[in-house]
Design a protein around this motif. Structure first.
Motif, PDB file in Angstrom:
ATOM      1  N   THR A   4       0.829  -1.209   0.000  1.00 21.03           N
ATOM      2  CA  THR A   4       0.000   0.000   0.000  1.00 21.03           C
ATOM      3  C   THR A   4       0.861   1.256   0.000  1.00 21.03           C
ATOM      4  O   THR A   4       0.591   2.219  -0.727  1.00 21.03           O
ATOM      5  CB  THR A   4      -0.927   0.014   1.230  1.00 21.03           C
ATOM      6  N   GLN A   5       1.904   1.246   0.814  1.00 25.44           N
ATOM      7  CA  GLN A   5       2.809   2.392   0.893  1.00 25.44           C
ATOM      8  C   GLN A   5       3.500   2.631  -0.444  1.00 25.44           C
ATOM      9  O   GLN A   5       3.613   3.774  -0.908  1.00 25.44           O
ATOM     10  CB  GLN A   5       3.849   2.158   1.990  1.00 25.44           C
ATOM     11  N   LEU A   8       0.921   4.105  -2.969  1.00 26.28           N
ATOM     12  CA  LEU A   8       0.622   5.517  -2.732  1.00 26.28           C
ATOM     13  C   LEU A   8       1.801   6.406  -3.111  1.00 26.28           C
ATOM     14  O   LEU A   8       1.612   7.500  -3.662  1.00 26.28           O
ATOM     15  CB  LEU A   8       0.243   5.736  -1.266  1.00 26.28           C
ATOM     16  N   ALA A   9       3.008   5.936  -2.830  1.00 25.53           N
ATOM     17  CA  ALA A   9       4.191   6.718  -3.199  1.00 25.53           C
ATOM     18  C   ALA A   9       4.293   6.857  -4.717  1.00 25.53           C
ATOM     19  O   ALA A   9       4.560   7.951  -5.237  1.00 25.53           O
ATOM     20  CB  ALA A   9       5.451   6.064  -2.638  1.00 25.53           C
ATOM     21  N   ASN A  12       1.386   9.205  -6.062  1.00 26.78           N
ATOM     22  CA  ASN A  12       1.644  10.619  -5.802  1.00 26.78           C
ATOM     23  C   ASN A  12       2.836  11.135  -6.601  1.00 26.78           C
ATOM     24  O   ASN A  12       2.832  12.287  -7.052  1.00 26.78           O
ATOM     25  CB  ASN A  12       1.863  10.847  -4.306  1.00 26.78           C
ATOM     26  N   GLU A  57      -8.335   9.325  -5.487  1.00 26.97           N
ATOM     27  CA  GLU A  57      -8.120   9.790  -4.118  1.00 26.97           C
ATOM     28  C   GLU A  57      -9.375   9.636  -3.267  1.00 26.97           C
ATOM     29  O   GLU A  57      -9.288   9.436  -2.055  1.00 26.97           O
ATOM     30  CB  GLU A  57      -7.630  11.237  -4.140  1.00 26.97           C
ATOM     31  N   HIS A  60      -9.161   6.028  -2.401  1.00 26.18           N
ATOM     32  CA  HIS A  60      -8.151   5.837  -1.351  1.00 26.18           C
ATOM     33  C   HIS A  60      -8.732   6.162   0.022  1.00 26.18           C
ATOM     34  O   HIS A  60      -8.531   5.420   0.993  1.00 26.18           O
ATOM     35  CB  HIS A  60      -6.936   6.737  -1.602  1.00 26.18           C
ATOM     36  N   VAL A  66      -5.748   6.350   3.157  1.00 30.92           N
ATOM     37  CA  VAL A  66      -5.250   7.649   3.617  1.00 30.92           C
ATOM     38  C   VAL A  66      -6.235   8.205   4.639  1.00 30.92           C
ATOM     39  O   VAL A  66      -7.436   7.915   4.579  1.00 30.92           O
ATOM     40  CB  VAL A  66      -5.091   8.642   2.439  1.00 30.92           C
ATOM     41  N   TYR A 118       3.051  14.682  -0.482  1.00 21.39           N
ATOM     42  CA  TYR A 118       2.388  13.418  -0.166  1.00 21.39           C
ATOM     43  C   TYR A 118       3.321  12.234  -0.399  1.00 21.39           C
ATOM     44  O   TYR A 118       3.395  11.314   0.417  1.00 21.39           O
ATOM     45  CB  TYR A 118       1.137  13.248  -1.027  1.00 21.39           C
ATOM     46  N   ALA A 119       4.009  12.246  -1.545  1.00 13.96           N
ATOM     47  CA  ALA A 119       4.902  11.131  -1.873  1.00 13.96           C
ATOM     48  C   ALA A 119       6.021  11.009  -0.844  1.00 13.96           C
ATOM     49  O   ALA A 119       6.329   9.910  -0.361  1.00 13.96           O
ATOM     50  CB  ALA A 119       5.481  11.323  -3.274  1.00 13.96           C
ATOM     51  N   THR A 122       4.693   9.820   2.523  1.00 15.50           N
ATOM     52  CA  THR A 122       4.381   8.391   2.484  1.00 15.50           C
ATOM     53  C   THR A 122       5.625   7.552   2.740  1.00 15.50           C
ATOM     54  O   THR A 122       5.565   6.502   3.387  1.00 15.50           O
ATOM     55  CB  THR A 122       3.779   8.014   1.113  1.00 15.50           C
TER      56      THR A 122
END
Length: 220
Positions: A4-5, A8-9, A12, A57, A60, A66, A118-119, A122
């Motif tokens: 998940t991390q 998301l990275a 973003n 988003e 998410h 998030v 955000y990136a 994360t």
């Protein structure tokens, strides 16, 4: 690193690259002294794809990936998408309106800051200056972008009244009528209230994120 991390990275980071490219396109157009319409037509297609993709988003937030409100995410996505896809894009005359460039400029400037933050956050490697920019630059950019959106919707009203797009008249099998022109008029009335709801949330988030840092700095 969890899946998940990593996702998301990457999401973003991809958005950051896209919005930075869009912002660069706008700046290039200004430097080259291109017409408003030329600048808009160069940047708008990419911004359209980025805006469409940002619907993720809301997903998410709904899935708990998030710590955001799905409703707030959907409201912001819906407001932007309605203005860009349903109002500005179909009306060629608005492509040369200065409000269109202000809108795209504010969006791309804000997102060029927001997505890298955000990136980095994360990945647990966000520098303090980037966090400060994320929670400070929205203060002028968000209201300016919102005013541009409202200006474009107001300018579109005569065309919407004449063409009557996205409208449904009675009688019909659903026994339901919808007039997009009237919807935009109501939306213009509600926009400041909806905007303030989102803006106040961002101000509270800023106080939470930066307030603690300021207090720590004072103690030191």
């Amino acid at each position: 690193m969890r899946l998940t991390q990593a996702y998301l990275a990457l999401y973003n980071a991809a958005q950051a690259v896209g919005w930075a490219t869009a912002f660069g396109s706008l700046v290039y157009g200004f430097i080259q002294e291109q017409s408003n319409e030329q600048i808009y037509d160069r940047a708008a297609p990419l911004i359209g794809w980025l805006q469409f993709a940002s619907l993720l988003e809301t997903v998410h937030a709904a899935l708990g990936l998030v710590p955001s409100s799905p409703l707030s995410a959907l409201m912001q996505w819906g407001g932007r998408s309605n203005c860009l896809f349903c109002v500005v894009q179909p009306i060629r005359a608005l492509h040369s309106d200065v409000y269109a460039l202000v809108m795209l400029g504010c969006w791309s400037a804000a997102e060029t800051i927001r997505y890298p933050q955000y990136a980095a956050a994360t990945l647990g490697a966000c520098p303090g200056w980037l966090t400060w920019m994320r929670y400070t630059m929205f203060i002028p950019l968000f209201p300016l972008g919102t005013m541009a959106e409202m200006g474009l919707m107001a300018a579109a009203l005569p065309d919407l009244a004449r063409r009557r797009p996205y409208s449904l008249d009675l009688p019909n099998k659903w026994n339901f009528a919808f007039h997009y022109h009237t919807f935009i008029q109501i939306l213009l009335f509600l926009y400041p209230l909806l905007w303030w709801q989102l803006y106040s949330q961002l101000l509270r988030a800023r106080s939470k994120k930066l307030g603690g840092a300021s207090k720590s700095a004072k103690k030191d």
